[in-house]
Design a protein around this motif. Structure first.
Motif, PDB file in Angstrom:
ATOM      1  N   GLU A 175      75.746  12.461  75.954  1.00  0.00           N
ATOM      2  CA  GLU A 175      76.476  11.327  75.053  1.00  0.00           C
ATOM      3  C   GLU A 175      75.696  10.072  74.987  1.00  0.00           C
ATOM      4  N   SER A 176      74.836   9.787  76.091  1.00  0.00           N
ATOM      5  CA  SER A 176      74.065   8.670  75.826  1.00  0.00           C
ATOM      6  C   SER A 176      72.620   9.032  75.238  1.00  0.00           C
ATOM      7  N   GLY A 177      72.279  10.220  74.894  1.00  0.00           N
ATOM      8  CA  GLY A 177      70.990  10.422  74.490  1.00  0.00           C
ATOM      9  C   GLY A 177      69.858  10.432  75.306  1.00  0.00           C
ATOM     10  N   ALA A 178      70.339  10.840  76.598  1.00  0.00           N
ATOM     11  CA  ALA A 178      69.122  10.848  77.495  1.00  0.00           C
ATOM     12  C   ALA A 178      68.352  12.151  77.443  1.00  0.00           C
ATOM     13  N   GLY A 179      68.771  13.068  76.457  1.00  0.00           N
ATOM     14  CA  GLY A 179      67.974  14.371  76.423  1.00  0.00           C
ATOM     15  C   GLY A 179      68.854  15.324  75.688  1.00  0.00           C
ATOM     16  N   TRP A 180      68.346  16.747  75.298  1.00  0.00           N
ATOM     17  CA  TRP A 180      69.241  17.532  74.737  1.00  0.00           C
ATOM     18  C   TRP A 180      69.583  18.810  75.921  1.00  0.00           C
ATOM     19  N   GLY A 181      70.466  19.556  75.468  1.00  0.00           N
ATOM     20  CA  GLY A 181      70.907  20.683  76.530  1.00  0.00           C
ATOM     21  C   GLY A 181      71.092  22.015  75.748  1.00  0.00           C
ATOM     22  N   PHE A 182      70.555  23.076  76.385  1.00  0.00           N
ATOM     23  CA  PHE A 182      70.776  24.296  75.970  1.00  0.00           C
ATOM     24  C   PHE A 182      71.943  24.744  77.106  1.00  0.00           C
ATOM     25  N   LEU A 183      73.237  24.944  76.522  1.00  0.00           N
ATOM     26  CA  LEU A 183      74.110  24.923  77.287  1.00  0.00           C
ATOM     27  C   LEU A 183      75.178  26.016  76.817  1.00  0.00           C
ATOM     28  N   PRO A 184      75.948  26.290  77.785  1.00  0.00           N
ATOM     29  CA  PRO A 184      77.056  27.474  77.288  1.00  0.00           C
ATOM     30  C   PRO A 184      78.128  26.929  76.275  1.00  0.00           C
ATOM     31  N   MET A 185      78.583  27.892  75.325  1.00  0.00           N
ATOM     32  CA  MET A 185      79.293  27.379  74.363  1.00  0.00           C
ATOM     33  C   MET A 185      80.743  26.904  75.062  1.00  0.00           C
ATOM     34  N   HIS A 186      81.236  27.640  76.080  1.00  0.00           N
ATOM     35  CA  HIS A 186      82.523  27.319  76.848  1.00  0.00           C
ATOM     36  C   HIS A 186      82.381  25.803  77.183  1.00  0.00           C
ATOM     37  N   PHE A 187      81.323  25.125  77.142  1.00  0.00           N
ATOM     38  CA  PHE A 187      81.428  23.748  77.673  1.00  0.00           C
ATOM     39  C   PHE A 187      82.119  22.912  76.531  1.00  0.00           C
ATOM     40  N   GLN A 188      82.224  23.643  75.296  1.00  0.00           N
ATOM     41  CA  GLN A 188      82.544  22.575  74.219  1.00  0.00           C
ATOM     42  C   GLN A 188      81.975  21.344  74.020  1.00  0.00           C
ATOM     43  N   ALA A 189      80.781  21.263  74.186  1.00  0.00           N
ATOM     44  CA  ALA A 189      80.058  20.026  74.305  1.00  0.00           C
ATOM     45  C   ALA A 189      80.160  19.143  73.079  1.00  0.00           C
ATOM     46  N   GLN A 190      80.229  20.131  72.068  1.00  0.00           N
ATOM     47  CA  GLN A 190      80.410  19.538  70.488  1.00  0.00           C
ATOM     48  C   GLN A 190      81.674  18.388  70.395  1.00  0.00           C
ATOM     49  N   GLN A 191      82.515  18.709  71.530  1.00  0.00           N
ATOM     50  CA  GLN A 191      83.529  17.723  71.419  1.00  0.00           C
ATOM     51  C   GLN A 191      83.491  16.552  72.138  1.00  0.00           C
ATOM     52  N   TRP A 192      82.411  16.359  72.887  1.00  0.00           N
ATOM     53  CA  TRP A 192      82.254  15.399  73.640  1.00  0.00           C
ATOM     54  C   TRP A 192      81.789  14.229  72.622  1.00  0.00           C
ATOM     55  N   ARG A 193      81.730  13.051  73.030  1.00  0.00           N
ATOM     56  CA  ARG A 193      81.507  11.851  72.249  1.00  0.00           C
ATOM     57  C   ARG A 193      80.165  11.756  71.650  1.00  0.00           C
ATOM     58  N   ASN A 194      79.994  11.483  70.365  1.00  0.00           N
ATOM     59  CA  ASN A 194      78.581  11.417  69.988  1.00  0.00           C
ATOM     60  C   ASN A 194      77.647  12.636  69.986  1.00  0.00           C
ATOM     61  N   VAL A 195      78.260  13.822  70.322  1.00  0.00           N
ATOM     62  CA  VAL A 195      77.544  15.016  70.709  1.00  0.00           C
ATOM     63  C   VAL A 195      77.732  15.974  69.337  1.00  0.00           C
ATOM     64  N   GLN A 196      76.717  16.935  69.114  1.00  0.00           N
ATOM     65  CA  GLN A 196      76.797  17.986  68.014  1.00  0.00           C
ATOM     66  C   GLN A 196      75.943  19.109  68.595  1.00  0.00           C
ATOM     67  N   LEU A 197      76.494  20.097  67.847  1.00  0.00           N
ATOM     68  CA  LEU A 197      75.671  21.234  67.816  1.00  0.00           C
ATOM     69  C   LEU A 197      74.506  21.227  67.013  1.00  0.00           C
ATOM     70  N   LEU A 198      73.129  21.322  67.762  1.00  0.00           N
ATOM     71  CA  LEU A 198      71.920  21.208  67.192  1.00  0.00           C
ATOM     72  C   LEU A 198      71.284  22.140  66.288  1.00  0.00           C
ATOM     73  N   PRO A 199      71.294  22.168  65.135  1.00  0.00           N
ATOM     74  CA  PRO A 199      70.535  23.159  64.437  1.00  0.00           C
ATOM     75  C   PRO A 199      69.101  23.139  64.830  1.00  0.00           C
ATOM     76  N   THR A 200      68.757  24.634  65.075  1.00  0.00           N
ATOM     77  CA  THR A 200      67.441  24.709  65.466  1.00  0.00           C
ATOM     78  C   THR A 200      66.656  26.064  64.586  1.00  0.00           C
ATOM     79  N   GLU A 201      65.216  26.056  64.468  1.00  0.00           N
ATOM     80  CA  GLU A 201      64.619  27.115  63.715  1.00  0.00           C
ATOM     81  C   GLU A 201      64.940  28.418  64.380  1.00  0.00           C
ATOM     82  N   VAL A 202      65.502  28.666  65.595  1.00  0.00           N
ATOM     83  CA  VAL A 202      65.702  29.825  66.271  1.00  0.00           C
ATOM     84  C   VAL A 202      67.039  30.286  65.997  1.00  0.00           C
ATOM     85  N   GLY A 203      68.068  29.491  65.333  1.00  0.00           N
ATOM     86  CA  GLY A 203      69.241  30.000  64.926  1.00  0.00           C
ATOM     87  C   GLY A 203      70.241  29.873  66.206  1.00  0.00           C
TER      88      GLY A 203
END
Length: 305
Positions: free
Chosen positions: A231-259
């Protein structure tokens, strides 16, 4: 240790006589004959050097010293009863214990279901998160009964038995502001230049190779701290979908070239066939696929919303 001058039977006879006021009634309660109970009291009084009872008609009454000693005898017998209950239950208690070690990517909903399963079976449950190497070591030395880890696609030989559990889907997550200057979708080069938040340490080599993209990594094994860093922008994560990180404050699913197709890891259940696997562990291992199917399918549905 100094040898005891009074036996348990003497103290038990004294306390029972005090509570019933009669040697005959005490003998009935203790399942002993009257002469034996009388002798036990006599031996105790002889060893103490003073009288514990006064006779009043057919009833025995405690002397002043007898009253003081009776309180202590009562406490002593209660402790002895507690000791006996604990000693009798100990073999069952040892058998009714299961220790699980697990990968930090395991869904909490699944672990909650495991806890409920253990509670229903009246099994004492211990669990902690660790690396794959730590999990295998715990199985080998007997400090754990079962492990749930990421598959490493290598031969285990005769050291471990395993069964497939399921897969978890992964994706890229970052604060909205972290890649604001980069063109979307983000390239692997862009990802490699910004710190990555990893839940698996670098010495967990095979897993790190699959999950690590950035040359700059921050290891964090606590999900709450991971959330705050993301949330603080200290880094990005390659994380499980079940964490539901896109629902955390200021966090998005990041579109990447690998899909995001085919981004998943396989989880397996491990145990040591030559270790202390008992009937409880066998039943637990057999129950895991059904628990996983029921819980993780619902977690995946939530993540897709």
């Amino acid at each position: 240790m100094t040898a005891l001058r009074y036996s348990f039977s003497q103290i038990e006879a004294f306390a029972t006589i005090a509570e019933t006021g009669s040697i005959s009634k005490a003998a009935l309660l203790l399942g002993k004959d009257r002469t034996t109970v009388r002798d036990l009291l006599d031996y105790l009084e002889d060893a103490l050097g003073y009288t514990l009872f006064l006779r009043e008609g057919r009833r025995l009454l405690l002397t002043e010293k007898g009253q003081q000693l009776h309180r202590q005898a009562h406490l002593f017998l209660r402790q002895a009863q507690a000791f006996e209950s604990y000693a009798r239950a100990l073999p069952v208690a040892v058998e009714q214990e299961l220790v699980l070690v697990y990968d930090p990517f395991i869904p909490h909903a699944f672990l909650h279901a495991v806890i409920e399963y253990m509670a229903e079976k009246n099994i004492r449950f211990n669990a902690w998160s660790c690396t794959r190497d730590e999990a295998e070591a715990a199985l080998k030395n007997g400090t754990a009964h079962v492990a749930i880890c990421q598959a490493q696609h290598r031969t285990l030989g005769n050291e471990m038995e395993w069964q497939a559990l399921g897969t978890i889907e992964l994706n890229f997550f970052a604060a909205h502001t972290l890649f604001r200057e980069q063109q979307q979708p983000v390239t692997l080069l862009d990802l490699s230049l910004i710190p990555q938040l990893l839940m698996h340490p670098h010495h967990d080599e095979q897993i790190s190779r699959r999950l690590q993209i950035s040359g700059k990594c921050l290891f964090v094994n606590d999900r709450a701290i991971l959330q705050h860093l993301l949330e603080s922008g200290a880094g990005w994560g390659f994380l499980p979908m079940h964490f539901q990180a896109q629902q955390w404050r200021n966090v998005q699913l990041l579109p990447t070239e690998v899909g995001n197709q085919g981004l998943n890891v396989t989880l397996v259940t491990l145990w040591n066939p030559g270790g202390n696997k008992h009937a409880i562990a066998e039943a637990f291992i057999a129950s895991l696929p059904e628990l996983w199917s029921r819980i993780y399918s619902s977690s995946r549905s939530l993540a897709a919303r």
